[in-house]
Design a protein around this motif. Sequence first.
Motif, PDB file in Angstrom:
ATOM      1  N   ARG A 114       0.846  -1.190   0.000  1.00 46.18           N
ATOM      2  CA  ARG A 114       0.000   0.000   0.000  1.00 46.18           C
ATOM      3  C   ARG A 114       0.881   1.239   0.000  1.00 46.18           C
ATOM      4  O   ARG A 114       1.806   1.364   0.813  1.00 46.18           O
ATOM      5  CB  ARG A 114      -0.892  -0.003   1.239  1.00 46.18           C
ATOM      6  N   VAL A 115       0.617   2.158  -0.916  1.00 45.93           N
ATOM      7  CA  VAL A 115       1.320   3.439  -0.959  1.00 45.93           C
ATOM      8  C   VAL A 115       0.337   4.509  -0.501  1.00 45.93           C
ATOM      9  O   VAL A 115      -0.642   4.802  -1.198  1.00 45.93           O
ATOM     10  CB  VAL A 115       1.849   3.752  -2.368  1.00 45.93           C
ATOM     11  N   ARG A 116       0.595   5.060   0.666  1.00 41.52           N
ATOM     12  CA  ARG A 116      -0.308   6.062   1.226  1.00 41.52           C
ATOM     13  C   ARG A 116       0.124   7.450   0.792  1.00 41.52           C
ATOM     14  O   ARG A 116       1.278   7.849   0.967  1.00 41.52           O
ATOM     15  CB  ARG A 116      -0.329   5.977   2.750  1.00 41.52           C
ATOM     16  N   LEU A 117      -0.815   8.197   0.221  1.00 43.02           N
ATOM     17  CA  LEU A 117      -0.558   9.560  -0.199  1.00 43.02           C
ATOM     18  C   LEU A 117      -0.646  10.491   1.011  1.00 43.02           C
ATOM     19  O   LEU A 117      -1.063  10.079   2.088  1.00 43.02           O
ATOM     20  CB  LEU A 117      -1.555   9.961  -1.291  1.00 43.02           C
ATOM     21  N   PRO A 118      -0.260  11.770   0.863  1.00 44.14           N
ATOM     22  CA  PRO A 118      -0.206  12.667   2.023  1.00 44.14           C
ATOM     23  C   PRO A 118      -1.552  12.832   2.722  1.00 44.14           C
ATOM     24  O   PRO A 118      -2.619  12.640   2.142  1.00 44.14           O
ATOM     25  CB  PRO A 118       0.262  13.995   1.411  1.00 44.14           C
ATOM     26  N   LEU A 119      -1.461  13.233   3.980  1.00 46.44           N
ATOM     27  CA  LEU A 119      -2.658  13.476   4.778  1.00 46.44           C
ATOM     28  C   LEU A 119      -3.404  14.707   4.297  1.00 46.44           C
ATOM     29  O   LEU A 119      -4.625  14.800   4.429  1.00 46.44           O
ATOM     30  CB  LEU A 119      -2.259  13.649   6.251  1.00 46.44           C
ATOM     31  N   SER A 120      -2.689  15.665   3.716  1.00 45.57           N
ATOM     32  CA  SER A 120      -3.289  16.932   3.304  1.00 45.57           C
ATOM     33  C   SER A 120      -2.634  17.405   2.009  1.00 45.57           C
ATOM     34  O   SER A 120      -1.440  17.163   1.792  1.00 45.57           O
ATOM     35  CB  SER A 120      -3.086  17.985   4.403  1.00 45.57           C
ATOM     36  N   PRO A 121      -3.385  18.119   1.137  1.00 46.50           N
ATOM     37  CA  PRO A 121      -2.764  18.653  -0.079  1.00 46.50           C
ATOM     38  C   PRO A 121      -1.740  19.735   0.205  1.00 46.50           C
ATOM     39  O   PRO A 121      -0.923  20.050  -0.661  1.00 46.50           O
ATOM     40  CB  PRO A 121      -3.958  19.209  -0.873  1.00 46.50           C
ATOM     41  N   THR A 122      -1.776  20.313   1.406  1.00 44.58           N
ATOM     42  CA  THR A 122      -0.777  21.311   1.773  1.00 44.58           C
ATOM     43  C   THR A 122       0.216  20.764   2.791  1.00 44.58           C
ATOM     44  O   THR A 122       0.990  21.525   3.370  1.00 44.58           O
ATOM     45  CB  THR A 122      -1.451  22.573   2.351  1.00 44.58           C
ATOM     46  N   GLY A 123       0.202  19.444   3.002  1.00 45.18           N
ATOM     47  CA  GLY A 123       1.135  18.821   3.926  1.00 45.18           C
ATOM     48  C   GLY A 123       2.381  18.341   3.209  1.00 45.18           C
ATOM     49  O   GLY A 123       2.548  18.538   2.003  1.00 45.18           O
ATOM     50  N   PRO A 124       3.304  17.715   3.944  1.00 41.69           N
ATOM     51  CA  PRO A 124       4.511  17.160   3.318  1.00 41.69           C
ATOM     52  C   PRO A 124       4.139  16.190   2.207  1.00 41.69           C
ATOM     53  O   PRO A 124       3.339  15.276   2.406  1.00 41.69           O
ATOM     54  CB  PRO A 124       5.213  16.444   4.484  1.00 41.69           C
ATOM     55  N   GLN A 125       4.725  16.383   1.036  1.00 47.70           N
ATOM     56  CA  GLN A 125       4.368  15.584  -0.132  1.00 47.70           C
ATOM     57  C   GLN A 125       5.247  14.337  -0.241  1.00 47.70           C
ATOM     58  O   GLN A 125       5.878  14.085  -1.261  1.00 47.70           O
ATOM     59  CB  GLN A 125       4.454  16.444  -1.394  1.00 47.70           C
ATOM     60  N   ARG A 126       5.258  13.565   0.819  1.00 45.03           N
ATOM     61  CA  ARG A 126       5.993  12.314   0.830  1.00 45.03           C
ATOM     62  C   ARG A 126       5.013  11.152   0.849  1.00 45.03           C
ATOM     63  O   ARG A 126       3.911  11.249   1.403  1.00 45.03           O
ATOM     64  CB  ARG A 126       6.916  12.235   2.056  1.00 45.03           C
ATOM     65  N   LEU A 127       5.407  10.057   0.216  1.00 44.49           N
ATOM     66  CA  LEU A 127       4.607   8.846   0.199  1.00 44.49           C
ATOM     67  C   LEU A 127       5.041   7.945   1.352  1.00 44.49           C
ATOM     68  O   LEU A 127       6.148   8.085   1.883  1.00 44.49           O
ATOM     69  CB  LEU A 127       4.779   8.116  -1.127  1.00 44.49           C
ATOM     70  N   LEU A 128       4.176   7.010   1.713  1.00 40.95           N
ATOM     71  CA  LEU A 128       4.502   6.029   2.747  1.00 40.95           C
ATOM     72  C   LEU A 128       4.178   4.642   2.210  1.00 40.95           C
ATOM     73  O   LEU A 128       3.037   4.362   1.839  1.00 40.95           O
ATOM     74  CB  LEU A 128       3.705   6.294   4.023  1.00 40.95           C
ATOM     75  N   LEU A 129       5.179   3.791   2.149  1.00 41.00           N
ATOM     76  CA  LEU A 129       5.022   2.423   1.666  1.00 41.00           C
ATOM     77  C   LEU A 129       4.848   1.491   2.856  1.00 41.00           C
ATOM     78  O   LEU A 129       5.717   1.409   3.730  1.00 41.00           O
ATOM     79  CB  LEU A 129       6.254   2.017   0.843  1.00 41.00           C
ATOM     80  N   THR A 130       3.715   0.792   2.892  1.00 38.13           N
ATOM     81  CA  THR A 130       3.419  -0.114   3.991  1.00 38.13           C
ATOM     82  C   THR A 130       2.806  -1.401   3.444  1.00 38.13           C
ATOM     83  O   THR A 130       2.584  -1.542   2.251  1.00 38.13           O
ATOM     84  CB  THR A 130       2.420   0.520   4.983  1.00 38.13           C
ATOM     85  N   VAL A 131       2.530  -2.320   4.351  1.00 33.99           N
ATOM     86  CA  VAL A 131       1.789  -3.537   4.031  1.00 33.99           C
ATOM     87  C   VAL A 131       0.458  -3.492   4.767  1.00 33.99           C
ATOM     88  O   VAL A 131       0.404  -3.099   5.937  1.00 33.99           O
ATOM     89  CB  VAL A 131       2.582  -4.796   4.427  1.00 33.99           C
ATOM     90  N   ALA A 132      -0.626  -3.856   4.087  1.00 31.18           N
ATOM     91  CA  ALA A 132      -1.953  -3.863   4.703  1.00 31.18           C
ATOM     92  C   ALA A 132      -2.763  -5.004   4.110  1.00 31.18           C
ATOM     93  O   ALA A 132      -2.445  -5.522   3.036  1.00 31.18           O
ATOM     94  CB  ALA A 132      -2.666  -2.532   4.465  1.00 31.18           C
ATOM     95  N   THR A 133      -3.801  -5.409   4.809  1.00 34.54           N
ATOM     96  CA  THR A 133      -4.764  -6.375   4.287  1.00 34.54           C
ATOM     97  C   THR A 133      -6.049  -5.628   3.927  1.00 34.54           C
ATOM     98  O   THR A 133      -6.217  -4.451   4.257  1.00 34.54           O
ATOM     99  CB  THR A 133      -5.085  -7.457   5.325  1.00 34.54           C
TER     100      THR A 133
END
Length: 555
Positions: A114-133
């Motif tokens: 799972r690649v999680r996009l930022p929490l906000s459009p004006t927040g840090p524009q970094r992705l987060l790579l995780t594992v989820a079911t």
Amino acid sequence: MITLLRGDLAQWRRIRTRMPTPQAVAAAADARAAGDWRTAAALADTDVDLDLDDVRHRFGTEAAAAIDEDLHHLALDLLLWHLPRHHGGMTTLRARTSAVLAPRAVDHGTPLLRVRLPLSPTGPQRLLLTVATLADLNWMRNRWYVAPRQTWDVRETAALRAAWGCSADRPPLLAPDGTPLPWSALGTGDDAAAATERVYLMLAAGDYAAAWRACGIELPFTDTKALQRGSGPPTCPVGLADEIRAVAATFTERPRFPAERVDTLFGAHLNVSVGDELVAAESDPHDYNEGPPTVASGPVPADLALLHAGLMTPGDLHPLLRAALFPTLPPALPGAGVPSVREPVPESAVGEPGAPVRVRCRGEWHLVGVRDGALRLHGHDADELRREQALRVMGGASAGCFAVRDTWLTGAGRLPKALAAQRTRVRERMLDGDTDWLLDGLARGVVDPLMRDGSGWSLRHMAMWVDHPRLLPLLDAAGLPVDARDRIGRTPLYVALMNGGDIALIRALVAAGADPYAQTVHGASAIEEATYRSSRGDRALLNQLWDDHRAAAGR
């Protein structure tokens, strides 16, 4: 004419100029080739929260091996080209959304990348790579969609040709060498690209239902009503039927496509037929996914529209995307292509920080500009500055150069166009995470540490976008208050909490004396936002914030 299909080309041109640099793309490719997928992820501005040993322990050896195999072929720098963006002309990623990387097969207990996009459009524009079911995704209550393998797996990028309706030698709208085809020549011939162009022409003419039926999707009505709200470009059904079948086969359940693509006239649910499959569409674009996977869909691909409009060339594309769309062109040289995010356009075109700007003041033209770390009014001596300060103390209004300085330091008011461009330049470079550029400008005195953007955000508000441990001491030295307020009373601590700033920044602000109870003009506070984030799963945050605040208050 291409604007009939994509009216947002200016936004997407700006997005494309802010992609990872050619050097970063080449370095990521080298890292993948060496088996170092973590370095490749870091080069694509992605944080990794993933432990393969934990995956092996929770899901078994076979599942961990499948995840490991995909990680070694994962091109996050390519996925960035396909991720959804925030509407309204912004260049930032769509908030509170996740891209689930299409697995080979899945059930509710299968681990998914799972690649999680930022929490906000004006927040840090970094992705987060995780594992989820699937169960995790439903519990997290975030929007998510299935990212097709051709958008991220280096082994399958050639499949993009079929997904976008390309022929063996050319994509729609373009000749094999990337030359734009005239509108009158579109749709002629019997190749796949010509068939796709005929669908494009139907969309441009407003014959949406016919376009969808031409792509093998049956609709429960006969007239040609729009299939989306009027504010967006028409949804392109090319390749959608195949993607629906693929997702249905992988997830063994009926998929759906995004709610915002469907006119509310059709009610809460709209079922369409794709061969033997039914597809559900939700009418509320703010609904969260719970169960059925969402299929990636959208307008005509922005890159094809940009190429046809002459706003890009094939050499500007990501090398993997270029190879997929233009297989007859020579391979791109290492490091070629991909407009540099660090230098998207010449400095002079958007305002070089520190360059003097002319201002009309008292019937004359004066120069103002940032020098030695502050906005200097070159047309006024020390006595005039003191008189202006006395006037302000007595409640008088500023004008000319002094009004410009007030706007520069508060964000309220209008700036000359060239000076506003300099302010935008600083904000965008910070949003890109370019700490070295910012610190160099501060060191040379061409960036003012006390400047504000149009919302009243200070550099401390924007610190969440850059390497804040290196920036905050400089702002402290410049005298920028830790609880500097923007135009509606938001403090840097509140902004960091609202926009997904990392815990290290939040703790640094609290340690410096930030008040978690400071309220905005609407009565909101940082402590309330921390409580909300705690209720959404970040349970350690509230306790940490409270402990840090008590420790700072006790000193």
